[in-house]
Design an enzyme around this catalytic site. Sequence first.
Site, PDB file in Angstrom:
ATOM      1  N   CYS B  96      10.526 -44.566   5.338  1.00  0.00           N
ATOM      2  CA  CYS B  96      10.945 -44.811   6.504  1.00  0.00           C
ATOM      3  C   CYS B  96      11.252 -43.167   7.063  1.00  0.00           C
ATOM      4  O   CYS B  96      12.069 -42.413   6.755  1.00  0.00           O
ATOM      5  CB  CYS B  96      12.551 -45.174   6.308  1.00  0.00           C
ATOM      6  SG  CYS B  96      13.263 -45.899   7.595  1.00  0.00           S
ATOM      7  N   LEU B  97      10.330 -42.839   8.022  1.00  0.00           N
ATOM      8  CA  LEU B  97      10.305 -41.634   8.647  1.00  0.00           C
ATOM      9  C   LEU B  97      10.094 -41.598  10.126  1.00  0.00           C
ATOM     10  O   LEU B  97       8.895 -42.419  10.428  1.00  0.00           O
ATOM     11  CB  LEU B  97       9.239 -40.858   7.879  1.00  0.00           C
ATOM     12  CG  LEU B  97       9.209 -39.499   8.197  1.00  0.00           C
ATOM     13  CD1 LEU B  97      10.426 -38.254   8.071  1.00  0.00           C
ATOM     14  CD2 LEU B  97       7.902 -38.627   7.539  1.00  0.00           C
TER      15      LEU B  97
END
Lengths: 521, 143
Positions: B96-97
Site C-alpha cells: 500500500c504505497l
Amino acid sequence: MDGSFDIPDPSDWLETPLKGFSDLENALHCDICKEFYDTPMITSCCHTFCSKCIRTCLSANGKCPSCQTSDQASKLRNNWVLQTIVDQFLTARPAALEVARKEKVQAEQAKKPGKRKRAVLDSDDIAQAEQDGRTTRSKSRRLAASQTSEPEAVEISDSDGDEEYAPEQQPDDGLIECLLGCGKRMKAEEMGAHIDRCEEEKQQEQANRAKSRTPVNSFSSRPAPAQNTKASERISELSYSMLTEAKLRQKLRDAGVPNWGSKQLMIKRHMEWVNLWNANCDSKGRRSRNELVRDLDAWERTQGGRAPNQNGLSSTIMRKDFDGTGWATSHGQDFGRLIADAKRRKNNPATEESRPKDVDTVEVAAKSAPGPDTDGSSILPPNSSQTSRQPEHNFPETERPYENNLEAIASIRQKVEAANAGRHIEPVMNAGFDNEPVNGETTPTQAENPVEPPRGAQNPSLLGQSHFGMSERGSMSRHDRSGSECELPGHLQSSPMKVPMFAMPQRPISDVDGGGDMAER
Amino acid sequence: MAGMSSKRLQKELTKIQGTLPPGITLVSAPDLREWQMDIAILDNPIYPPSDHYRLRFQFSQSYPIEAPEVVFMAIPSNPERKIPLHPHIYSNGIICLDLLDSQGWSPVHNVESICISIQSMLAGNTKAEREFDTWLVWVVMAN
C-alpha cells in the site's frame, strides 16, 4: 554496448575517459521515455518533456509528471533551444565517442608511464576529433543512418564552430540554416534580415499550403511532398463525457480515424490521435498524415482494441492475485442468465410486478428441501411455520435454492405446464391460498421460459427491489395483496436482513477464499 | 511511439544491469513484462540486512504512463523469501504505497526509484506488524 550497433546509451561513455558525458547525455533525456528529447515542450511549471510524452501524460491525468502540478496540453510551449542542443549533441556524438574510445585504447597501450590522459576535452582533443571525424566518416554516417528514432539528427541547423564534428552532414554550399528553425538556408549576411521576417513568412506559407495544397519549395532540407499535404492546425480534445457514442463515432469518422469498438475504446483512440497529431504539429520536421495513421495503428495493436490482452490494461486492483478468467468461466452461466433475465425484463416490463408472486409459489414448493444455498436457508424458519404464511412475502432467495431438488423442479415444471395450458393449479403446500389473478398475469413470461427453476435469484427486478429495504417492499406487497402483511411473523419481517447478502451474495466470500489461498502460499 | 513501453524498459534494464544502489539487485528479467528484484534493508533492526525480500514488477503496455504492479513475493525455499512485516504490506505481498497507486504514480519514476522508495519505506518502519488482512476489505470493496 558496442557502438557499431547503434542504440545510443549514456553508459557508452562510462568506458571512456569522458565519463562526464554520461551525465550530460542523461540530462538530454526525457524523463518519461528516457530517450533523447523529441520535440521538447516546456510546461507551465517549467519542466520539459517530449511533446508526445507530456501530451499522453496530461491526457491520462492532467498533471505534470515531475511536480504533480495540474497543467493543460494547450499551455505547452516549444523549447527550441533544447531541441537544438539535442540535435547538435546527436550529431557530434558518434565522432566524440569514437575519439573517446580511441583515447582509452591509447591509454591502455601506453600503460601509464607517467602520462595520464586528460579526462577533459581541450583544444588538442578537438583538433584530434576533427581528424578522426574525417577519417571515420563512413562509420559515423552509418551510425547516423542507424539512429532511426532520431531522424532530426541529420537535418539540423549548424554554425561554423561545430563543423568539425560532422562535416559530412551539412550540404557543402556555404549557406547556413535559419536560426529560428524554418528550414531555409541562406548566406550568413542575409540571416539578420531573414530572422526579422522569418515568423511572418512561415505563417504565410502555412496559409498558402492550406489553401492550395501544393508543395512549396522552401523546405529544401527535407523530402518535400509528404510534409506539405498536411494542415498544421492543432486539434483540441473533445469533452468526451458530453458526447453520445454515435456522435463520437461520427467525429472519429470525420477525423479519418477507425471508429469501431466501444465508446471507451473510441475515447482512448481519439485521445491518442489528438496527441499524435498535436505532437506532430509541435515538431519541426512534420510527418505526413499517413505516418500518423500508421502510428495510430501501432498503438491499436499494442494498447488499443487489438492489443493481445485487453484486460491487462488498467484493471488495477483486481489483477493483483485475482484469477479473472477462472472467475469468468465458473460464473459465466450466472452472468449469462442475469443478462438474459435483464433483457427479458426490458422486453416485458409488465411482468415485473407479478413476478414476485410467482416466485413465492415456486419457492414454497421448493422449501421442503434445503438446497445448496448457504445463507437463506439457515435464516429461514422451519417448514411448519412457512407453509401457512409463505405466500405473503416476497423472498428473493439465494441462487438456485433447489438446484438439486428434483422434487421441486418437477413441481415447477408442472406449474409451468399448467400455466401454459391456461389452467391454474395451486402449489401443493400452498393449496387453498388465494393468488389466482397473479398467476394469470405471469403466464406470458412463463411461456417464454418453460423450464427455469430459480426465478428468485435471477430475476433482476427482484435484485433491484432488494436494495430498497422494507418500506419499498411493504408498499409493493400492499397494493399487490389484500393488506395482510401486518400479520407476518417476526422472522419473516426481518427478511431485509438478508437482502444485502442476496444483493451481492457469494462473491466477496469466494473471493476471500481465493485471496486467502494466495496469502498462505 | 507505440513501442514506448518496451523501449523505455529496455533502457532501464540496461541501466539496472550496470549499477544499482546498495541493497538492490536484479534477480531476473526474462522479458519486458515481468521483472523480479531483491531488496535488502540496510539500517533497520526489524529487517536484518541478511534478509532479502523479493519484489515482482509487472508492466503494462501503457508503462510508464501507468504504474507497474509491484508486490512482494513469498518463496518457501531456495532461496527463502518472506513478505516483510509492515503495517502497509499485506500478507499476500500487496504494497500500500501511494507511489504505486494511479493517483501517486508519475511517469518520471522508474524501477530503481520504486525500489528505493520501498526500501526507505521499510527502513523507516518502527512497527513490525501487519494491519491484519486489511486487504480483505479492499478486495470486498473492489467487488
